[in-house]
Design a protein around this motif. Structure first.
Motif, PDB file in Angstrom:
ATOM      1  N   GLU A 113      84.257  37.437  25.504  1.00 19.49           N
ATOM      2  CA  GLU A 113      83.060  36.466  25.919  1.00 19.49           C
ATOM      3  C   GLU A 113      82.379  36.088  24.597  1.00 19.49           C
ATOM      4  OE1 GLU A 113      83.439  35.618  28.820  1.00 19.49           O
ATOM      5  OE2 GLU A 113      81.845  34.021  28.188  1.00 19.49           O
ATOM      6  N   THR A 114      81.965  37.263  23.924  1.00 17.60           N
ATOM      7  CA  THR A 114      81.321  36.995  22.672  1.00 17.60           C
ATOM      8  C   THR A 114      82.058  35.930  21.982  1.00 17.60           C
ATOM      9  OG1 THR A 114      80.618  39.135  22.524  1.00 17.60           O
ATOM     10  CG2 THR A 114      80.200  38.099  20.568  1.00 17.60           C
ATOM     11  N   LEU A 115      83.326  35.989  21.564  1.00 20.31           N
ATOM     12  CA  LEU A 115      84.066  35.135  20.862  1.00 20.31           C
ATOM     13  C   LEU A 115      84.176  33.629  21.392  1.00 20.31           C
ATOM     14  CD1 LEU A 115      87.069  37.551  19.794  1.00 20.31           C
ATOM     15  CD2 LEU A 115      85.472  36.416  18.275  1.00 20.31           C
ATOM     16  N   ARG A 116      84.298  33.790  22.764  1.00 22.17           N
ATOM     17  CA  ARG A 116      84.158  32.244  23.368  1.00 22.17           C
ATOM     18  C   ARG A 116      82.892  31.801  22.923  1.00 22.17           C
ATOM     19  NH1 ARG A 116      88.473  33.862  27.137  1.00 22.17           N
ATOM     20  NH2 ARG A 116      87.280  35.326  28.022  1.00 22.17           N
ATOM     21  N   THR A 117      81.848  32.417  22.825  1.00 26.31           N
ATOM     22  CA  THR A 117      80.656  31.749  22.607  1.00 26.31           C
ATOM     23  C   THR A 117      80.540  31.214  21.223  1.00 26.31           C
ATOM     24  OG1 THR A 117      79.424  33.357  23.880  1.00 26.31           O
ATOM     25  CG2 THR A 117      78.252  32.083  22.269  1.00 26.31           C
ATOM     26  N   VAL A 118      81.105  31.954  20.235  1.00 22.65           N
ATOM     27  CA  VAL A 118      81.217  31.710  18.736  1.00 22.65           C
ATOM     28  C   VAL A 118      82.075  30.355  18.845  1.00 22.65           C
ATOM     29  CG1 VAL A 118      82.168  32.135  16.718  1.00 22.65           C
ATOM     30  CG2 VAL A 118      81.204  33.888  17.754  1.00 22.65           C
ATOM     31  N   VAL A 119      83.552  30.607  19.572  1.00 21.49           N
ATOM     32  CA  VAL A 119      84.234  29.061  19.447  1.00 21.49           C
ATOM     33  C   VAL A 119      83.447  27.895  19.950  1.00 21.49           C
ATOM     34  CG1 VAL A 119      86.169  28.252  20.641  1.00 21.49           C
ATOM     35  CG2 VAL A 119      86.360  30.325  19.730  1.00 21.49           C
ATOM     36  N   HIS A 120      82.803  28.148  21.128  1.00 20.03           N
ATOM     37  CA  HIS A 120      81.969  26.993  21.722  1.00 20.03           C
ATOM     38  C   HIS A 120      80.786  26.432  20.855  1.00 20.03           C
ATOM     39  CE1 HIS A 120      80.223  24.632  25.090  1.00 20.03           C
ATOM     40  NE2 HIS A 120      78.992  25.159  24.665  1.00 20.03           N
ATOM     41  N   GLU A 121      80.082  27.627  20.093  1.00 22.37           N
ATOM     42  CA  GLU A 121      79.050  27.024  19.344  1.00 22.37           C
ATOM     43  C   GLU A 121      79.482  26.178  17.935  1.00 22.37           C
ATOM     44  OE1 GLU A 121      75.433  27.325  20.005  1.00 22.37           O
ATOM     45  OE2 GLU A 121      76.550  27.262  21.930  1.00 22.37           O
ATOM     46  N   VAL A 122      80.773  26.785  17.572  1.00 21.36           N
ATOM     47  CA  VAL A 122      81.424  26.132  16.420  1.00 21.36           C
ATOM     48  C   VAL A 122      81.701  24.521  16.894  1.00 21.36           C
ATOM     49  CG1 VAL A 122      83.270  26.110  14.792  1.00 21.36           C
ATOM     50  CG2 VAL A 122      81.873  28.105  15.100  1.00 21.36           C
ATOM     51  N   LEU A 123      82.209  24.400  17.803  1.00 20.38           N
ATOM     52  CA  LEU A 123      82.725  23.200  18.215  1.00 20.38           C
ATOM     53  C   LEU A 123      81.597  22.190  18.441  1.00 20.38           C
ATOM     54  CD1 LEU A 123      85.617  22.406  18.944  1.00 20.38           C
ATOM     55  CD2 LEU A 123      84.744  22.473  21.368  1.00 20.38           C
ATOM     56  N   ARG A 124      80.309  22.967  18.718  1.00 15.05           N
ATOM     57  CA  ARG A 124      79.143  22.133  19.061  1.00 15.05           C
ATOM     58  C   ARG A 124      78.809  21.599  17.697  1.00 15.05           C
ATOM     59  NH1 ARG A 124      73.456  23.013  21.312  1.00 15.05           N
ATOM     60  NH2 ARG A 124      73.617  25.091  20.405  1.00 15.05           N
TER      61      ARG A 124
END
Lengths: 123, 478
Positions: B285-296
């Motif tokens: 879940e943490t990693l998904r947040t990292v991925v998501h924020e980087v994409l942003r």
């Protein structure tokens, strides 16, 4: 199994590309600049080179012409942070141009496609 | 309007004197009214009412014919008077019922006449049109000669449909303003020398008032034009400042993007790698947040790039003279600071390129800025624009700086290539890219010690078409 040479001055990106492209079943070598890449050509004999364009010393475009001088059949994929020069760079005889992204899907699929085309062409 | 004295009636000396004093009083009253009249229309009305006022000049009808310089003719401007005997009897009867001042007449007389006379008098006013160039026309002759006419022959008097009328030229400091015409077409009372004398007196005040009103109207128009021009200038200046800010943002953005994008790609990419291998791991879940924020963040970077460098060429047409002038205006300060003399040479005649205005402007600004920066010790930069053959236009930026050695010249169009310690090395690349997007080409000619000339050639704007389709981009799927 295809051999790929990744030329990229950022260590973290070398790590990323090595990891992701290996996962796809390629044999991956890396170089941190153009000179290093040229020096490895004989040993690695890559089917495809992933080239960063902006690097200290010799840039990616110079490196590409040297690589193609040595072996015109090497496939080249340009990889850059700049999307707006895509059209210009394509005319420099590269096989593809990929804009750098944390989502490496485009890079990996492009590599797969270019390699498949090469194979068909030489078959 | 007073009962006309029948011909041959002998006024006593006292009566004549009283009448003359009365007339002078009316003239004075008219003059005062004219001074305070708010606009030309009121001034014309005042003159006409004055000429036909009961206690004063006692003409039945009056007309004003004014010089229209723009159209080069004398034109009827206004007229007053009853249409016929019947109306005259009614209107004058009402006016005689109680004495009125001129000011009251001004407000009362018009409405009384509105009913029927509008047509008759208006018709005459509309017919009064004589080209100023027609030297044979008797009104033009009277105006140019500055002579009052007492028209008594049937043919000429027919102009107003009467047997006689007086025409007094209105002249101010030698400039013809128009003519004041007056007749007694209703009562048939003969026009006497005294009547003409008083009419001439009125004409002096009338001419001055009309001229003053026209001058102030002209002045108001000029002021409005000036205000328009000032506003346009200010808007243009704001546009230039905005364009300059954009191009500065572009340079900074290009640098920041490269510095920031690589680490971002690594962070997001490595997080994705781990996720792919262990999609159900404890930290997924943490990693998904990292991925998501980087994409942003990556998206923000792309938007900044798109904003500073729109990837789609803007179609349109643009006058080279305008772009060259705008670019020179924008960079004048930078040039002055470096001791560089900026000059513009534009071929006369229309010269438009088939290219979006902002795109070409950005290209030219980049070229001129490069030229200025190539001469830190000062020099001269010349912007030239003109046609190039039948179907193309050319725009050149020439400097007399140090020039470039061949190996540098060979690489100047490459992105990020720069010999300067500052700058991104994108200026010429951007210019070249813009010109190519618009189906033009760029040429760099440089000799060491003799300076550099960069020439942009673009298709000329043609009515209804803008050259060939956009098809220069090679197939990216090749």
């Amino acid at each position: 199994m295809s051999r790929i040479l990744v030329v990229e001055d950022e260590p973290s990106l070398r790590m990323l590309y090595r990891s992701d492209l290996s996962e796809d079943g390629h044999e991956v070598a890396t170089a941190s600049n153009a000179q290093e890449a040229l020096a490895q050509l004989e040993e690695v004999r890559p089917d495809l080179v992933v080239l960063d364009i902006r690097m200290p010393g010799m840039d990616g475009l110079d490196a590409m012409s040297r690589i193609l001088e040595r072996n015109p059949r090497t496939a080249v994929v340009l990889n850059s942070a700049f999307s707006c020069y895509k059209e210009n760079f394509l005319s420099w005889a590269a096989d593809a141009y990929v804009v750098k992204s944390s989502d490496t899907t485009e890079l990996r699929e492009t590599v797969r496609r270019v390699l498949a085309e090469r194979e068909r062409a030489s078959a | 309007m007073n009962p006309p004295p029948t011909a041959g009636t002998h006024e006593s000396a006292d009566a004549a004197l009283a009448r003359r004093v009365g007339e002078l009083r009316v003239i004075r009253e008219i003059a005062e009214s004219l001074h305070t009249a708010p606009d030309l229309a009121v001034i014309l009305r005042t003159i006409l009412v004055g000429a036909t006022a009961g206690q004063g000049l006692r003409f039945n009808r009056a007309f004003l014919v004014l010089v229209d310089a723009a159209r080069g003719e004398l034109r009827g401007a206004d007229g007053i008077g009853p249409a016929d005997h019947e109306e005259a009897t009614r209107v004058w009867g009402e006016l005689d019922a109680r004495p009125r001042s001129l000011r009251e007449l001004l407000t009362d007389y018009g409405p009384l006449l509105e009913g029927s006379s509008g047509g008759a008098v208006r018709g005459i006013v509309d017919r009064l049109r004589v080209p100023l160039a027609d030297g044979d026309a008797f009104l033009v002759r009277a105006l140019k000669g500055g002579r009052t006419l007492h028209v008594r022959d049937g043919e000429h008097a027919q102009l107003l449909g009467v047997s006689e009328f007086a025409a007094v030229p209105l002249i101010v400091e030698g400039r013809p303003v128009g003519l004041l015409l007056a007749d007694n077409g209703i009562t048939g009372r003969p026009i006497e020398a005294d009547d003409i004398f008083v009419l001439e007196l009125l004409a002096i005040h009338a001419a001055l008032a009309i001229e003053r009103a026209r001058t102030s109207e002209n002045l108001a128009r000029k002021v409005a034009q000036l205000e328009d021009a000032t506003r346009e200038l200010r808007e243009q200046q704001e546009r230039l400042v905005r364009a300059e800010r954009l191009s500065a943002v572009g340079e900074v953005a290009a640098r920041v993007v490269h510095e920031v994008r690589n680490p971002l790609v690594a962070i997001g990419g490595l997080a994705r790698s781990i996720l792919r291998r262990r999609p159900d791991g404890a930290e997924a879940e943490t990693l998904r947040t990292v991925v998501h924020e980087v994409l942003r963040l990556e998206r923000v970077i792309s938007e900044v790039l798109d904003f500073t460098h729109p990837p789609v060429p803007r179609q349109g047409t643009v006058a080279l003279a305008e772009v060259v002038a705008d670019a020179a205006a924008l960079l004048r300060y930078e040039a002055d600071k470096s001791g560089v003399e900026l000059s513009v040479e534009v071929e006369p005649g229309p010269c438009e390129a088939a290219c979006g205005r902002d795109d070409l402007f950005r290209a030219v600004v980049n070229l001129v800025r490069n030229a200025i920066q190539a001469m830190p010790a000062g020099g001269r930069v010349t912007l030239r624009a003109g046609r190039h053959g039948a179907a193309a236009v050319a725009l050149a930026v020439a400097d007399d700086g140090p020039g470039m050695p061949p190996e540098v010249r060979a690489r100047v169009l490459e992105p990020f290539f720069t010999t300067k310690s500052t700058g991104t090395g994108l200026g010429l690349t951007i210019a070249a890219q813009i010109v190519r997007e618009h189906h033009g080409d760029i040429e760099v000619v440089s000799r060491e010690g003799a300076g550099t000339t960069v020439t942009l050639r673009l298709p000329a704007a043609i009515d209804g078409g803008e050259g060939k389709e956009v098809d220069d981009v090679e197939d990216p799927g090749r």
